[in-house]
Design an enzyme around this catalytic site. Structure first.
Site, PDB file in Angstrom:
ATOM      1  N   GLU A  91      -2.455   2.238  12.748  1.00 35.64           N
ATOM      2  CA  GLU A  91      -2.062   0.997  13.424  1.00 35.64           C
ATOM      3  C   GLU A  91      -0.654   1.187  13.976  1.00 35.64           C
ATOM      4  O   GLU A  91       0.044   2.129  13.621  1.00 35.64           O
ATOM      5  CB  GLU A  91      -2.124  -0.168  12.450  1.00 35.64           C
ATOM      6  CG  GLU A  91      -3.549  -0.433  11.976  1.00 35.64           C
ATOM      7  CD  GLU A  91      -3.708  -1.785  11.325  1.00 35.64           C
ATOM      8  OE1 GLU A  91      -3.201  -1.948  10.204  1.00 35.64           O
ATOM      9  OE2 GLU A  91      -4.346  -2.671  11.933  1.00 35.64           O
TER      10      GLU A  91
ATOM     11  N   CYS B  40       0.831  -1.222   0.000  1.00 33.63           N
ATOM     12  CA  CYS B  40       0.000   0.000   0.000  1.00 33.63           C
ATOM     13  C   CYS B  40       0.855   1.257   0.000  1.00 33.63           C
ATOM     14  O   CYS B  40       0.423   2.292  -0.517  1.00 33.63           O
ATOM     15  CB  CYS B  40      -0.936  -0.016   1.190  1.00 33.63           C
ATOM     16  SG  CYS B  40      -0.084  -0.304   2.732  1.00 33.63           S
TER      17      CYS B  40
HETATM   18  P1  NAD Z   1      -9.739  -5.556  -1.417  1.00 35.32           P
HETATM   19  O1  NAD Z   1     -10.128  -4.371  -0.634  1.00 35.32           O
HETATM   20  O2  NAD Z   1     -10.685  -6.088  -2.434  1.00 35.32           O
HETATM   21  O3  NAD Z   1      -9.425  -6.761  -0.440  1.00 35.32           O
HETATM   22  C1  NAD Z   1      -8.566  -6.610   0.662  1.00 35.32           C
HETATM   23  C2  NAD Z   1      -9.002  -7.562   1.725  1.00 35.32           C
HETATM   24  O4  NAD Z   1     -10.273  -7.205   2.150  1.00 35.32           O
HETATM   25  C3  NAD Z   1      -9.106  -9.016   1.231  1.00 35.32           C
HETATM   26  O5  NAD Z   1      -8.681  -9.881   2.220  1.00 35.32           O
HETATM   27  C4  NAD Z   1     -10.552  -9.194   0.974  1.00 35.32           C
HETATM   28  O6  NAD Z   1     -10.947 -10.528   1.167  1.00 35.32           O
HETATM   29  C5  NAD Z   1     -11.150  -8.284   2.029  1.00 35.32           C
HETATM   30  N1  NAD Z   1     -12.457  -7.801   1.668  1.00 35.32           N
HETATM   31  C6  NAD Z   1     -12.916  -7.492   0.429  1.00 35.32           C
HETATM   32  N2  NAD Z   1     -14.208  -7.116   0.496  1.00 35.32           N
HETATM   33  C7  NAD Z   1     -14.547  -7.194   1.796  1.00 35.32           C
HETATM   34  C8  NAD Z   1     -15.727  -6.942   2.519  1.00 35.32           C
HETATM   35  N3  NAD Z   1     -16.862  -6.527   1.923  1.00 35.32           N
HETATM   36  N4  NAD Z   1     -15.722  -7.134   3.857  1.00 35.32           N
HETATM   37  C9  NAD Z   1     -14.606  -7.546   4.493  1.00 35.32           C
HETATM   38  N5  NAD Z   1     -13.460  -7.808   3.873  1.00 35.32           N
HETATM   39  C10 NAD Z   1     -13.426  -7.623   2.547  1.00 35.32           C
HETATM   40  O7  NAD Z   1      -8.336  -5.245  -2.081  1.00 35.32           O
HETATM   41  P2  NAD Z   1      -7.310  -6.184  -2.847  1.00 35.32           P
HETATM   42  O8  NAD Z   1      -7.320  -5.807  -4.289  1.00 35.32           O
HETATM   43  O9  NAD Z   1      -7.440  -7.622  -2.505  1.00 35.32           O
HETATM   44  O10 NAD Z   1      -6.003  -5.645  -2.119  1.00 35.32           O
HETATM   45  C11 NAD Z   1      -5.356  -4.542  -2.528  1.00 35.32           C
HETATM   46  C12 NAD Z   1      -5.857  -3.281  -1.838  1.00 35.32           C
HETATM   47  O11 NAD Z   1      -5.634  -3.310  -0.466  1.00 35.32           O
HETATM   48  C13 NAD Z   1      -5.091  -2.076  -2.347  1.00 35.32           C
HETATM   49  O12 NAD Z   1      -5.975  -1.020  -2.595  1.00 35.32           O
HETATM   50  C14 NAD Z   1      -4.169  -1.725  -1.221  1.00 35.32           C
HETATM   51  O13 NAD Z   1      -3.708  -0.431  -1.142  1.00 35.32           O
HETATM   52  C15 NAD Z   1      -4.953  -2.114  -0.051  1.00 35.32           C
HETATM   53  N6  NAD Z   1      -4.048  -2.369   1.064  1.00 35.32           N
HETATM   54  C16 NAD Z   1      -3.872  -1.392   1.993  1.00 35.32           C
HETATM   55  C17 NAD Z   1      -2.984  -1.579   3.045  1.00 35.32           C
HETATM   56  C18 NAD Z   1      -2.753  -0.525   4.097  1.00 35.32           C
HETATM   57  O14 NAD Z   1      -2.190  -0.814   5.131  1.00 35.32           O
HETATM   58  N7  NAD Z   1      -3.159   0.694   3.902  1.00 35.32           N
HETATM   59  C19 NAD Z   1      -2.293  -2.778   3.148  1.00 35.32           C
HETATM   60  C20 NAD Z   1      -2.503  -3.749   2.175  1.00 35.32           C
HETATM   61  C21 NAD Z   1      -3.396  -3.533   1.143  1.00 35.32           C
END
Ligand code: NAD
Length: 484
Positions: A466, A292
């Site tokens: 966090e 991220c």
């Molecule tokens: P995503 O938001 O689709 O999924 C991320 C996580 O959330 C997955 O484990 C997914 O199963 C879960 N998720 C999805 N929909 C959900 C819902 N309705 N309720 C609960 N959980 C749900 O994103 P992705 O494409 O899998 O991951 C990449 C994204 O995550 C990027 O935008 C990235 O920047 C972000 N990210 C942010 C951080 C941070 O610390 N800021 C860290 C890692 C990833």
């Protein structure tokens, strides 16, 4: 590209952890876990049923009064024991992470090391979650301010740091005195479960943590509808974060949102260009860009721009792409085909709009989800990649004229997670510190994180932080007490 190494046999079948019981697939729905280096299914993750979730909720409610009463010292001892167990099993856990989501094994080992440091930090810092006693003003009345655990919590996180995210989510909640129902990413379940196993074997009582999987929206709707859950913490994309905040609002649950970013990097012409290039290329392609806080929009001052483009492209071409299990690999595959396709579409769109492709821009190999380290220059603002988080191995290079131009370009997106700048000028550093809109700003380095400092974004990149004192505080509520 290196030949993939077959290690799938080492995979540990994912389970659910509910009220102290490890539960396999049995009659439940499942989804496949795929090794992104070769596309092969290595296991199946069971989906929790509504009854499973209700059982986890009941256990969290039952255990909360007991877990908070144990006190921070004993909770800290358990977390430290868990960190020790993680070190003992470090190699096996790191291999699971590489197998599930593709990062080079060396990166998975570093992730584990950082994650255990965070557990140790929470273990120590929880002892200092004290309140305050202000001097009184109403004669006999004495006031004091108390910090108390908020209650049972739900944690959801992405697959990109499956060990680190698991430690951060469960470790903070546990240290503060809050049970947690945790849903890791379904893409990388076994490494998160290995962390949970260490916590359980270190002495976390049954029901204080549960680990569940399923269709994410179904799981979060179920948990957020319950009055038992008092706090949610989510790491993932901005759209999902907004959706969860809306659901949480119905019962005013506290939220911590660690969402996406689109980190700008401002490179001034007085910076040590070779050093900036070395750092930038290493950080850009770490975890295949699926970070991220990954540096994404490089803005380079006019006089340094052309040489920077050449240096970036030359370095990107030397990155060895391959199976993360191969010790020679510098960058693994993307986590799944969906993300690889998304990157491919963003790069095609940018090139169609006039961007110069300096390196990469293509798939690698015939199996797995590999995409070459890619460098784009002179990318117009209208290209989607200039405003959509790529979350993949693409660097975008553009020029700027002066500091006003640089700050305008850095701030113009709705994101505000990480930002970076490279310059030797003290005056510029102060101006950047004041005016760059980001939750974390790295000057002359990409090192923006350690357990003692908060990690989080502003604007649409999230709410709250966090780690750090702030991370723990997010699991505490404040009570003012007056005694007369
Ligand atoms: P995503 O938001 O689709 O999924 C991320 C996580 O959330 C997955 O484990 C997914 O199963 C879960 N998720 C999805 N929909 C959900 C819902 N309705 N309720 C609960 N959980 C749900 O994103 P992705 O494409 O899998 O991951 C990449 C994204 O995550 C990027 O935008 C990235 O920047 C972000 N990210 C942010 C951080 C941070 O610390 N800021 C860290 C890692 C990833």
């Amino acid at each position: 590209m290196n030949i993939p190494v077959a290690q799938d046999a080492a995979y540990v079948a994912p389970q659910l952890l509910i009220d102290g019981e490890w539960i396999g697939v049995e009659a439940r729905e499942t989804s496949p876990v795929v090794n992104p280096a070769n596309g092969r299914v290595v296991g199946h993750v069971p989906h929790a049923t509504a009854a499973d979730l209700d059982r986890a909720l009941a256990a969290a409610e039952r255990e909360f009064p007991l877990w908070r009463k144990i006190g921070p010292r004993e909770r800290g001892r358990i977390l430290k024991r868990a960190a020790d167990l993680m070190h003992e099993r470090g190699d096996a856990i790191a291999r699971l992470a590489t197998l599930e989501m593709g990062k080079p094994l060396a990166e998975a080992r570093i992730e584990l090391h950082v994650a255990t440091e965070e557990l140790e930090w929470f273990a120590e810092e929880a002892r200092r979650t004290w309140g305050r006693v202000p001097p009184g003003r109403f004669g006999e009345t004495r006031f004091s301010v108390h910090k108390q655990p908020v209650g049972p919590s739900a944690g959801f996180s992405a697959w990109n740091f499956p060990i680190g995210n698991a430690c951060r989510k469960m470790g903070t909640a546990l240290a503060a005195g809050c049970p947690m129902i945790y849903k890791p990413g379904e893409e990388a379940p076994a490494s998160a479960l290995a962390v949970a196993r260490c916590l359980v074997e270190a002495g976390v009582p049954p029901g204080v943590i549960s680990v569940v999987f399923g269709v994410p929206d179904t799981i979060s709707r179920h948990l957020l509808a319950s009055p038992i859950i008092r706090k949610i913490s989510f790491t993932g994309s901005v759209p999902v974060g907004k959706h969860l905040v809306k659901l949480a609002a119905d019962s005013m649950k506290r939220t911590t949102m660690e969402l996406g970013g689109h980190a700008p990097v401002l490179v001034f012409d007085d910076a040590d260009q070779e050093n900036v290039l070395d750092q930038s290329v290493q950080r850009k392609f770490r975890n295949c860009g699926q970070v991220c806080v990954s540096p994404t929009r490089f803005y380079v001052q006019d006089a340094a721009y052309d040489a920077f483009c050449d240096g970036f492209a030359a370095r990107a071409k030397t990155i060895r792409v391959g199976d993360g299990m191969d010790p020679d690999t510098m960058m693994g595959p993307m986590v799944h085909g969906r993300r690889r396709d998304a990157i491919e579409a963003l790069v095609k769109d940018a090139v169609a709009q006039g961007a110069r492709l300096l390196a990469g821009g293509e798939r690698v190999g015939n199996e797995g989800f590999f995409y070459a380290p890619t460098v784009l220059a002179d990318v117009p603002d209208s290209a989607r990649i200039m405003s959509e988080e790529p979350f993949g191995p693409v660097a975008v290079l553009n020029r700027f004229s002066d500091i006003d131009d640089a700050i305008t370009k850095a701030n113009h997106l709705p994101f505000g997670l990480a930002a970076y700048a490279f310059t030797q000028s003290v005056a510029r550093i102060h101006r950047l510190a004041d005016d760059v809109e980001a939750g974390m700003l790295g000057i002359n380095s990409f090192n923006i994180s350690m357990p003692e400092v908060p990690f989080g974004g502003i604007k649409e990149s999230g709410m709250g932080s966090e780690v750090g004192v702030e991370g723990l505080d997010a699991y505490l509520v404040t009570k003012t007490l007056s005694i007369t």
